[in-house]
Design an enzyme around this catalytic site. Structure first.
Site, PDB file in Angstrom:
ATOM      1  N   ASP A 189      -6.023   8.973  13.865  1.00 37.21           N
ATOM      2  CA  ASP A 189      -6.144   8.741  12.417  1.00 37.21           C
ATOM      3  C   ASP A 189      -6.820   7.404  12.131  1.00 37.21           C
ATOM      4  O   ASP A 189      -6.406   6.662  11.233  1.00 37.21           O
ATOM      5  CB  ASP A 189      -4.743   8.798  11.795  1.00 37.21           C
ATOM      6  CG  ASP A 189      -4.786   9.037  10.286  1.00 37.21           C
ATOM      7  OD1 ASP A 189      -5.853   9.447   9.779  1.00 37.21           O
ATOM      8  OD2 ASP A 189      -3.756   8.810   9.623  1.00 37.21           O
ATOM      9  N   GLY A 248       0.828  -1.199   0.000  1.00 35.08           N
ATOM     10  CA  GLY A 248       0.000   0.000   0.000  1.00 35.08           C
ATOM     11  C   GLY A 248       0.857   1.241   0.000  1.00 35.08           C
ATOM     12  O   GLY A 248       2.083   1.172   0.093  1.00 35.08           O
TER      13      GLY A 248
HETATM   14  N1  LIG Z   1       1.828  -3.717   8.259  1.00 28.30           N
HETATM   15  C1  LIG Z   1       1.146  -3.668   7.116  1.00 28.30           C
HETATM   16  N2  LIG Z   1       0.713  -4.790   6.519  1.00 28.30           N
HETATM   17  C2  LIG Z   1       0.007  -4.735   5.357  1.00 28.30           C
HETATM   18  N3  LIG Z   1      -0.313  -3.595   4.717  1.00 28.30           N
HETATM   19  C3  LIG Z   1       0.100  -2.448   5.258  1.00 28.30           C
HETATM   20  C4  LIG Z   1       0.842  -2.416   6.476  1.00 28.30           C
HETATM   21  N4  LIG Z   1       1.118  -1.129   6.762  1.00 28.30           N
HETATM   22  C5  LIG Z   1       0.552  -0.401   5.780  1.00 28.30           C
HETATM   23  N5  LIG Z   1      -0.055  -1.177   4.863  1.00 28.30           N
HETATM   24  C6  LIG Z   1      -0.760  -0.729   3.635  1.00 28.30           C
HETATM   25  O1  LIG Z   1      -0.155   0.464   3.168  1.00 28.30           O
HETATM   26  C7  LIG Z   1      -1.092   1.558   3.200  1.00 28.30           C
HETATM   27  C8  LIG Z   1      -0.355   2.821   3.643  1.00 28.30           C
HETATM   28  O2  LIG Z   1       0.209   2.591   4.942  1.00 28.30           O
HETATM   29  P1  LIG Z   1       0.184   3.674   6.085  1.00 28.30           P
HETATM   30  O3  LIG Z   1      -1.246   4.077   6.353  1.00 28.30           O
HETATM   31  O4  LIG Z   1       0.927   3.141   7.257  1.00 28.30           O
HETATM   32  O5  LIG Z   1       0.984   4.840   5.363  1.00 28.30           O
HETATM   33  P2  LIG Z   1       0.931   6.403   5.599  1.00 28.30           P
HETATM   34  O6  LIG Z   1       1.773   7.025   4.547  1.00 28.30           O
HETATM   35  O7  LIG Z   1       1.296   6.696   7.015  1.00 28.30           O
HETATM   36  O8  LIG Z   1      -0.612   6.701   5.323  1.00 28.30           O
HETATM   37  P3  LIG Z   1      -1.527   7.966   5.647  1.00 28.30           P
HETATM   38  O9  LIG Z   1      -1.656   8.721   4.372  1.00 28.30           O
HETATM   39  O10 LIG Z   1      -2.852   7.352   6.061  1.00 28.30           O
HETATM   40  O11 LIG Z   1      -0.894   8.702   6.779  1.00 28.30           O
HETATM   41  C9  LIG Z   1      -2.214   1.108   4.128  1.00 28.30           C
HETATM   42  O12 LIG Z   1      -3.463   1.695   3.809  1.00 28.30           O
HETATM   43  C10 LIG Z   1      -2.217  -0.398   3.918  1.00 28.30           C
HETATM   44  O13 LIG Z   1      -2.997  -0.740   2.787  1.00 28.30           O
END
Ligand SMILES: Nc1ncnc2c1ncn2[C@@H]1O[C@H](COP(=O)(O)OP(=O)(O)OP(=O)(O)O)[C@@H](O)[C@H]1O
Length: 375
Positions: free
Chosen positions: A149, A35
């Site tokens: 969040d 993701g």
């Molecule tokens: N541990 C994990 N296992 C499987 N998929 C994951 C995991 N961590 C994140 N993902 C996938 O990756 C995507 C993005 O991760 P995450 O939300 O941690 O990133 P972010 O950049 O902090 O996002 P945001 O824009 O919500 O702040 C998630 O929506 C999920 O689909």
């Protein structure tokens, strides 16, 4: 500052001393992208020597401070020990372009995918998810942290049919009581108390530069998570949002507030007549006034039990919102009206079956037959 917040700061300081540069491909075989979010991408990788699958979260160094990265890593590693929180695996390193840490990998996607899939999420699955998240968020709150969040994209699926979910993405987690700048964003997940910052946020977006006016500061409260859990419950049950944004000029939210205030008014007038007052108990025991006062159209498919829960989690005033552990007392009963009808049908069928077994006349007929036999 709480002890846990101080511990987290200390861990960030210590880990900053041992951040090591590494080449990802020397130690990991990257399989696929899991993701992507606004902060970076998450890749499924296998540790080459041990064969263990893990999720590698990549934070671009150009847009992430070392402290931001280490706070998320250390929080996930040392505090997220609940089975429904995504835990880091003790591996963190940097490349010339990224900071990276490894986390438990969820292999069945995220809740957003499940909600928008053709099948959607069943009522039983919705209750299972909310039960797990109630535990996870209560645990985080007990440590003095607020997630800030909670949304479908941040709930990862570790088993099919939402049987095991984990809340992740701890980038916005802050200790309870921290003062943060109020930032409004266009989503039902944005709490109504941030509406006061809406005009400033909008003007800043249009002008691409900060307005001269003073920033609005707000304390981080657990009630932020309660609100998000309320919106999430609605999304799980209907596959939709209840409204576009939680502000007074949004027609959907306006309707909700009217309904909310009408019930409150009815309850208050009943209170004057010395009737039972505890709203939660009323909802469960007597059906409450939720259904009696015309329900907004977007809530029509929900049972009285679910409406009462939503009224508790989505209280417009943060100080009156229910804590996440209250969700547990709403599990087991129907959350969708359709199911309530089905429940009645099942009960009728069971009664009919019982009557058949007792031979139509019930207990009286049995006694009569017994008497005949004795004669
Ligand atoms: N541990 C994990 N296992 C499987 N998929 C994951 C995991 N961590 C994140 N993902 C996938 O990756 C995507 C993005 O991760 P995450 O939300 O941690 O990133 P972010 O950049 O902090 O996002 P945001 O824009 O919500 O702040 C998630 O929506 C999920 O689909």
């Amino acid at each position: 500052m709480s002890d846990t917040a101080r511990d987290l700061d200390e861990l960030c300081y210590l880990t900053a001393q041992c951040m090591t540069p590494m080449v990802t491909s020397e130690h990991f075989r990257v399989i696929k992208k899991l993701g992507e979010g606004s902060y970076g991408k998450v890749m499924l990788a296998v540790h080459k020597k041990r064969g263990t699958p893990m999720a590698l979260k990549f934070f671009p160094r150009c847009s992430t401070t070392l402290h931001t990265f280490l706070r998320e890593y250390n929080l996930s590693l040392s505090f997220c020990t609940h089975p429904s929180l995504t835990r880091a695996l003790g591996i963190f390193f940097s490349t010339p372009s990224h900071y990276i840490f490894a986390q438990q990998a969820a292999l069945y996607g995220d809740l957003y995918d499940a909600i928008v899939s053709d099948m959607g999420v069943s009522e039983v699955q919705a209750q299972s998810v909310m039960s797990q998240l109630s535990g996870a968020v209560s645990y985080l709150h007990s440590l003095g942290f607020v997630h800030r969040d909670i949304k479908p994209e941040n709930v990862f699926l570790c088993a099919p049919n939402c049987r095991w979910v984990k809340l992740g993405d701890f980038g916005l987690v802050r200790p309870h009581g921290t003062q943060v700048r109020a930032v409004w964003y266009e989503s039902p997940f944005c709490v109504p108390e941030v509406e006061q910052a809406k005009s400033k946020t909008r003007k800043n977006a249009v002008n691409q530069q900060k307005e001269e006016t003073e920033d609005i500061w707000m304390p981080v409260e657990p009630s932020l998570d309660s609100w998000a859990l309320g919106i999430l419950t609605y999304c799980l049950l209907t596959s939709c949002f209840p409204w576009e944004e939680s502000t007074s000029d949004d027609p959907g939210y306006h309707q909700f507030c009217n309904w909310f205030n009408n019930i409150k008014g009815k309850e208050e007038s009943e209170m004057g007549q010395n009737k039972q007052t505890d709203s939660k108990k009323r909802g469960r025991d007597t059906g409450g006034d939720e259904a009696a006062v015309a329900v907004p159209s977007q809530f029509e498919s929900l049972s009285t039990l679910a409406l009462t829960l939503l009224r508790r989690l989505l209280h417009p005033l943060p100080c009156h919102r229910a804590m996440p552990d209250e969700i547990l007392s709403y599990l087991g009963g129907p959350w969708l009206l359709k199911t309530e009808k089905e429940e009645k049908r099942r009960l009728q069928e069971a009664q009919e079956e019982a009557r058949k077994i007792l031979g139509g006349g019930g207990v009286e007929k049995d006694i009569e037959m017994e008497r005949k036999r004795e004669r």
